[in-house]
Design a protein around this motif. Structure first.
Motif, PDB file in Angstrom:
ATOM      1  N   MET A  10       2.985 -51.959  80.553  1.00  0.00           N
ATOM      2  CA  MET A  10       4.308 -52.566  80.625  1.00  0.00           C
ATOM      3  C   MET A  10       5.035 -52.534  79.289  1.00  0.00           C
ATOM      4  O   MET A  10       6.232 -52.785  79.224  1.00  0.00           O
ATOM      5  CB  MET A  10       4.202 -54.016  81.122  1.00  0.00           C
ATOM      6  N   SER A  11       4.310 -52.278  78.202  1.00  0.00           N
ATOM      7  CA  SER A  11       4.923 -52.228  76.867  1.00  0.00           C
ATOM      8  C   SER A  11       4.576 -50.905  76.208  1.00  0.00           C
ATOM      9  O   SER A  11       3.572 -50.271  76.546  1.00  0.00           O
ATOM     10  CB  SER A  11       4.413 -53.386  76.000  1.00  0.00           C
ATOM     11  N   ASP A  12       5.397 -50.494  75.231  1.00  0.00           N
ATOM     12  CA  ASP A  12       5.174 -49.196  74.597  1.00  0.00           C
ATOM     13  C   ASP A  12       4.744 -49.313  73.139  1.00  0.00           C
ATOM     14  O   ASP A  12       4.908 -48.378  72.356  1.00  0.00           O
ATOM     15  CB  ASP A  12       6.430 -48.329  74.693  1.00  0.00           C
ATOM     16  N   HIS A  13       4.196 -50.473  72.750  1.00  0.00           N
ATOM     17  CA  HIS A  13       3.703 -50.602  71.380  1.00  0.00           C
ATOM     18  C   HIS A  13       2.482 -49.690  71.176  1.00  0.00           C
ATOM     19  O   HIS A  13       1.889 -49.208  72.140  1.00  0.00           O
ATOM     20  CB  HIS A  13       3.337 -52.055  71.072  1.00  0.00           C
ATOM     21  N   GLU A  14       2.087 -49.499  69.925  1.00  0.00           N
ATOM     22  CA  GLU A  14       1.029 -48.534  69.621  1.00  0.00           C
ATOM     23  C   GLU A  14      -0.360 -49.071  69.927  1.00  0.00           C
ATOM     24  O   GLU A  14      -1.236 -48.345  70.391  1.00  0.00           O
ATOM     25  CB  GLU A  14       1.107 -48.117  68.146  1.00  0.00           C
ATOM     26  N   GLY A  15      -0.608 -50.335  69.643  1.00  0.00           N
ATOM     27  CA  GLY A  15      -1.928 -50.909  69.865  1.00  0.00           C
ATOM     28  C   GLY A  15      -2.900 -50.582  68.748  1.00  0.00           C
ATOM     29  O   GLY A  15      -2.510 -50.116  67.662  1.00  0.00           O
ATOM     30  N   PHE A  16      -4.188 -50.774  69.001  1.00  0.00           N
ATOM     31  CA  PHE A  16      -5.216 -50.569  67.970  1.00  0.00           C
ATOM     32  C   PHE A  16      -6.570 -50.445  68.658  1.00  0.00           C
ATOM     33  O   PHE A  16      -6.727 -50.756  69.841  1.00  0.00           O
ATOM     34  CB  PHE A  16      -5.223 -51.726  66.973  1.00  0.00           C
ATOM     35  N   LYS A 358      -9.164 -51.089  64.053  1.00  0.00           N
ATOM     36  CA  LYS A 358      -8.660 -49.908  63.353  1.00  0.00           C
ATOM     37  C   LYS A 358      -7.398 -49.432  64.056  1.00  0.00           C
ATOM     38  O   LYS A 358      -7.268 -49.576  65.269  1.00  0.00           O
ATOM     39  CB  LYS A 358      -9.700 -48.774  63.370  1.00  0.00           C
ATOM     40  N   PRO A 359      -6.465 -48.837  63.336  1.00  0.00           N
ATOM     41  CA  PRO A 359      -5.279 -48.250  63.984  1.00  0.00           C
ATOM     42  C   PRO A 359      -5.680 -47.042  64.823  1.00  0.00           C
ATOM     43  O   PRO A 359      -6.699 -46.401  64.584  1.00  0.00           O
ATOM     44  CB  PRO A 359      -4.392 -47.828  62.804  1.00  0.00           C
ATOM     45  N   HIS A 360      -4.856 -46.729  65.820  1.00  0.00           N
ATOM     46  CA  HIS A 360      -5.126 -45.562  66.664  1.00  0.00           C
ATOM     47  C   HIS A 360      -4.892 -44.258  65.918  1.00  0.00           C
ATOM     48  O   HIS A 360      -5.682 -43.336  65.981  1.00  0.00           O
ATOM     49  CB  HIS A 360      -4.211 -45.570  67.896  1.00  0.00           C
ATOM     50  N   VAL A 376       0.621 -58.310  70.560  1.00  0.00           N
ATOM     51  CA  VAL A 376       0.446 -59.616  71.207  1.00  0.00           C
ATOM     52  C   VAL A 376       1.784 -60.168  71.685  1.00  0.00           C
ATOM     53  O   VAL A 376       1.900 -60.682  72.812  1.00  0.00           O
ATOM     54  CB  VAL A 376      -0.251 -60.605  70.246  1.00  0.00           C
ATOM     55  N   GLU A 377       2.820 -60.057  70.870  1.00  0.00           N
ATOM     56  CA  GLU A 377       4.124 -60.601  71.257  1.00  0.00           C
ATOM     57  C   GLU A 377       4.722 -59.832  72.446  1.00  0.00           C
ATOM     58  O   GLU A 377       5.368 -60.423  73.308  1.00  0.00           O
ATOM     59  CB  GLU A 377       5.084 -60.569  70.059  1.00  0.00           C
ATOM     60  N   ASN A 378       4.499 -58.522  72.492  1.00  0.00           N
ATOM     61  CA  ASN A 378       4.996 -57.733  73.629  1.00  0.00           C
ATOM     62  C   ASN A 378       4.349 -58.174  74.943  1.00  0.00           C
ATOM     63  O   ASN A 378       5.022 -58.353  75.956  1.00  0.00           O
ATOM     64  CB  ASN A 378       4.712 -56.243  73.408  1.00  0.00           C
ATOM     65  N   VAL A 379       3.026 -58.327  74.908  1.00  0.00           N
ATOM     66  CA  VAL A 379       2.312 -58.705  76.138  1.00  0.00           C
ATOM     67  C   VAL A 379       2.640 -60.144  76.522  1.00  0.00           C
ATOM     68  O   VAL A 379       2.748 -60.469  77.712  1.00  0.00           O
ATOM     69  CB  VAL A 379       0.795 -58.503  75.959  1.00  0.00           C
ATOM     70  N   LYS A 380       2.834 -60.970  75.533  1.00  0.00           N
ATOM     71  CA  LYS A 380       3.230 -62.358  75.810  1.00  0.00           C
ATOM     72  C   LYS A 380       4.562 -62.393  76.555  1.00  0.00           C
ATOM     73  O   LYS A 380       4.749 -63.178  77.491  1.00  0.00           O
ATOM     74  CB  LYS A 380       3.329 -63.117  74.483  1.00  0.00           C
ATOM     75  N   ALA A 381       5.489 -61.525  76.172  1.00  0.00           N
ATOM     76  CA  ALA A 381       6.830 -61.528  76.773  1.00  0.00           C
ATOM     77  C   ALA A 381       6.902 -60.716  78.065  1.00  0.00           C
ATOM     78  O   ALA A 381       7.579 -61.115  79.015  1.00  0.00           O
ATOM     79  CB  ALA A 381       7.839 -60.977  75.772  1.00  0.00           C
ATOM     80  N   ARG A 382       6.200 -59.581  78.133  1.00  0.00           N
ATOM     81  CA  ARG A 382       6.356 -58.658  79.261  1.00  0.00           C
ATOM     82  C   ARG A 382       5.191 -58.657  80.241  1.00  0.00           C
ATOM     83  O   ARG A 382       5.288 -58.067  81.314  1.00  0.00           O
ATOM     84  CB  ARG A 382       6.572 -57.235  78.733  1.00  0.00           C
ATOM     85  N   ILE A 656      -2.909 -54.955  75.442  1.00  0.00           N
ATOM     86  CA  ILE A 656      -2.678 -55.287  74.034  1.00  0.00           C
ATOM     87  C   ILE A 656      -3.108 -54.135  73.132  1.00  0.00           C
ATOM     88  O   ILE A 656      -2.369 -53.715  72.237  1.00  0.00           O
ATOM     89  CB  ILE A 656      -3.434 -56.578  73.658  1.00  0.00           C
ATOM     90  N   MET A 657      -4.305 -53.598  73.390  1.00  0.00           N
ATOM     91  CA  MET A 657      -4.904 -52.616  72.478  1.00  0.00           C
ATOM     92  C   MET A 657      -4.501 -51.183  72.799  1.00  0.00           C
ATOM     93  O   MET A 657      -4.654 -50.288  71.980  1.00  0.00           O
ATOM     94  CB  MET A 657      -6.425 -52.747  72.526  1.00  0.00           C
ATOM     95  N   LYS A 658      -4.021 -50.939  74.033  1.00  0.00           N
ATOM     96  CA  LYS A 658      -3.682 -49.588  74.505  1.00  0.00           C
ATOM     97  C   LYS A 658      -4.902 -48.659  74.526  1.00  0.00           C
ATOM     98  O   LYS A 658      -4.822 -47.461  74.220  1.00  0.00           O
ATOM     99  CB  LYS A 658      -2.572 -48.971  73.645  1.00  0.00           C
ATOM    100  N   CYS A 659      -6.044 -49.240  74.872  1.00  0.00           N
ATOM    101  CA  CYS A 659      -7.273 -48.475  75.060  1.00  0.00           C
ATOM    102  C   CYS A 659      -8.266 -49.373  75.784  1.00  0.00           C
ATOM    103  O   CYS A 659      -8.038 -50.577  75.916  1.00  0.00           O
ATOM    104  CB  CYS A 659      -7.860 -47.991  73.730  1.00  0.00           C
ATOM    105  N   GLU A 660      -9.344 -48.783  76.261  1.00  0.00           N
ATOM    106  CA  GLU A 660     -10.385 -49.588  76.901  1.00  0.00           C
ATOM    107  C   GLU A 660     -11.100 -50.395  75.824  1.00  0.00           C
ATOM    108  O   GLU A 660     -11.641 -49.831  74.878  1.00  0.00           O
ATOM    109  CB  GLU A 660     -11.395 -48.690  77.631  1.00  0.00           C
ATOM    110  N   PRO A 661     -11.114 -51.721  75.941  1.00  0.00           N
ATOM    111  CA  PRO A 661     -11.726 -52.542  74.887  1.00  0.00           C
ATOM    112  C   PRO A 661     -13.252 -52.417  74.894  1.00  0.00           C
ATOM    113  O   PRO A 661     -13.848 -52.087  75.894  1.00  0.00           O
ATOM    114  CB  PRO A 661     -11.296 -53.963  75.252  1.00  0.00           C
TER     115      PRO A 661
END
Length: 661
Positions: A10-16, A358-360, A376-382, A656-661
């Protein structure tokens, strides 16, 4: 048709990047009860309040047992602890508008013909809480003895009581009303006497009516009073009810008093069903005697409410030390009046640690703070797509639970058994036992190999040894498992289908409600609507509503397949039909009578949101070791948040992380 299983975001942030569950202490789950309170709180539950014995005859079935639950909205007590007349006040219990409609309905039924009475009924609405439903039943019968109340799931409907009509043709309506109030009070040992009657034939008719309709609850006798004879009806004492016949009706079963004990279970590195199997073996009861609101993660420390039947608080307290040796701690042990219902919770609180952040991509570690805050703020809002997490499908890497569920829905119990007993890689005892059964078909020898703690597998193998491994034997083997374990596999299949439907919906249609979508019309956090919205609260979006943007995407729900749901009236509805056909389930009724399984289905919100989320980034500098390695830093993230019931923290973390945790 190609399955669309790629997750949508739902969000397009980069994650980690990062890792979770390095230790069970990095993943703590605390169940939140229906009031949103953590179940590991230290305050004691409210104690039941005693009723004065002189007034108990005026109370309902619950009150006649001598107790009501303190704080129950419709059961109001005066200063002496006696249930007041407000306990029967329908304005308090139903609200003025529904009560007025009920008054009008009652007046009309009195006036209408006998033929019209047969088909006349009205709904009082839905009441999710069992005690609330008991209050409604009690109060309606007290105020309108000529009406009967019927529960359908959580809805209560009212219609004319045929038994009242039959009795009112034998005695006066006033007497019939008083008699039915006496019956509804259900006070053991209490008595009711009809007016004297000098007609033996008429008395015989009354005797026959009472005996036929209430014979297991009461006994009747005729007593001479001067020159006339009267019938006295006495409610049997608890120990004497039903002695004449071992067969019980549904209404009689309500009279049986069962022992239930509630407690909070803390477990570590244990599956919920595995913990239940162990406790059942120690206590000498069946796994099905345990009830719970939800299944919790294995690789975690979890707290959840449970109720066990047939076991007293004293007996449970005696066994707590044995449970502790198995990684389980029991607290808040107290008597309760009924089992827990699956889904009877508001949600769960999570305290998590994500390590080795670590960054992606090309970002440096110094950018982590910015990446974390944005994510975190993106997922909190969207929010995030409300997928079912991997726990829903089991830990197996070869055959997952949804495959077993598909075989059961096709009523192929033999294939379902073989899938259930499919081994993983490895030479541990359970895999050796499974491999031996698949190669030899010898259930007895496989049972000897199966470890004692594998309760489900042992139950299955024991039944296969006894009944054989043919279609009938495999059916009996499935019936040997508790109902909750059997239905788990059907739910796993439906959950897999829901995940695919969610991806298809978001990839095919706009990210806003469109014509034919299903939306839930009640608030998102109304009593944990996550997986329990009923059809009455689901609405099909019209073209005008799409044009005017009446609804938001967070109100969109997708059906979990079942026999009581409706499907979207757009391309997504067609997708469901094609997808079920692909699995050979075009004609599936989602009801397997032979295995006593029924899947009514439900509606699940497309999106979910974390509530009360807090987070903290920790960076630790690792010292330089001379001649071995340069100095470097390691980062970890602590996260705390609440999720509604049936939402998965791992799915939230994936967004949040944009990957499988």
């Amino acid at each position: 048709m190609e399955r669309d299983t790629q997750p949508c975001f739902m969000s397009d942030h980069e994650g980690f990047c990062g890792s979770i569950k390095n230790s069970t202490r990095d993943f703590v789950v605390i169940e939140l009860d229906v009031q949103g309170r953590p179940v590991n709180r230290t305050d004691r539950p409210e104690e039941p309040t005693k009723l004065a014995s002189t007034e108990v005859r005026q109370c309902s079935q619950k009150a006649s047992l001598g107790e009501v639950t303190a704080g129950m909205a419709s059961m109001v007590q005066n200063g002496d602890g006696v249930l007041s007349q407000e306990g029967f006040d329908l304005n308090v219990i139903l609200g003025s508008s529904v009560n007025e409609a009920l008054e009008e309905f009652a007046s009309k039924t009195v006036a209408c013909s006998e033929e019209q009475k047969e088909d006349t009924e009205m709904t009082l609405g839905t009441f999710p809480d069992k005690q609330q439903r008991a209050s409604v039943h009690r109060a309606v019968r007290h105020n309108y003895p000529f009406l009967m109340t019927v529960t359908h799931q959580t809805e209560i409907r009212v219609k004319v009581d045929r038994d009242f009509r039959e009795l009112s043709q034998l005695v006066s309506e006033e007497e019939a009303e008083d008699f039915f109030r006496f019956i509804d009070a259900k006070v053991p040992g209490s008595a009711f006497t009809f007016l004297p009657d000098d007609s033996k034939e008429h008395r015989t008719s009354v005797h026959h009516f009472v005996s036929r309709r209430f014979g297991k609850l009461v006994e009747t006798k005729s007593f001479a009073e001067q020159d006339k004879t009267a019938i006295t009806v006495r409610l049997r004492e608890k120990g004497n009810q039903g002695k004449k016949s071992r067969k019980r009706t549904a209404s009689d079963s309500e009279e049986q008093v069962e022992t239930y004990t509630g407690f909070t279970l803390k477990k570590e590195n244990l599956e919920t069903l595995e913990a239940i199997s162990y406790m059942a073996a120690v206590l000498g009861v069946l796994p099905s005697d345990f009830s719970y609101a939800g299944i919790k993660d294995k690789r975690a420390i979890t707290y959840q409410s449970m109720v066990v039947k047939k076991i007293s608080t004293e007996r449970l307290l005696e066994k707590t030390s044995e449970f502790e040796r198995r990684g389980m701690q029991l607290s808040n042990i107290h008597p309760v009046s009924e089992p827990l219902r699956l889904g009877r919770l508001q949600g769960n609180h999570f305290d998590l640690v994500i390590r080795d952040l670590k960054p992606h991509g090309k970002c440096s570690s110094s950018d982590l703070e910015v990446l974390v805050k944005e994510a975190v703020e993106n997922v909190k809002a969207r929010g995030f797509v409300n997928y079912y997490g991997p726990q829903r499908f089991g830990n197996s890497q070869t055959v997952q639970a949804d495959q077993v569920g598909l075989a059961l829905l096709k009523e192929d119990t033999v294939a379902a058994v073989r899938l259930f007993l499919s081994p993983e890689e490895g030479e541990d005892l359970q895999n050796k036992a499974k491999r031996h059964f698949l190669h030899t078909g010898n259930a007895k020898e496989s049972l000897l190999l199966m470890p004692a703690y594998k309760a489900r597998e042992r139950l299955m193998l024991r039944a296969l040894h006894r009944y054989g491994s043919g279609q009938e034997g495999c059916g009996r083997a499935w019936l040997s498992l508790p109902h909750g374990m059997r239905v788990f596999y059907l739910h796993a299949y439906c959950s897999r289908l829901w995940n695919e439907a969610a991806s298809y919906r978001l990839n095919t249609l706009p990210h806003r409600p469109v014509q034919g979508d299903l939306v839930c019309t009640r608030p998102q956090r109304d009593n944990s609507a996550t997986e329990e919205s009923d059809t009455a609260q689901v609405h099909v979006v019209t073209p005008a509503e799409e044009k005017d943007n009446v609804f938001s995407l967070e109100q969109v729900v997708l059906p979990m397949p079942g026999n009581s749901v409706k499907y979207p009236e757009n391309v997504l509805g067609k997708w469901y039909q094609d997808r079920l056909a692909q699995d050979g389930l075009s004609a599936c009724r989602f009801r397997i009578t032979s295995l006593k399984l029924n899947v009514p289905g439900c509606y699940r919100p497309l999106l979910a949101y974390p509530y009360d989320i807090t987070y903290s980034l920790h960076v630790k500098e690792e010292p330089h070791v001379m001649g071995l390695s340069p100095s470097h830093s390691t980062a970890s993230l602590t996260l705390s948040f609440d999720l509604d019931s049936s939402c998965y923290a791992t799915v939230c973390l994936r967004e949040i992380m944009k990957c499988e945790p």
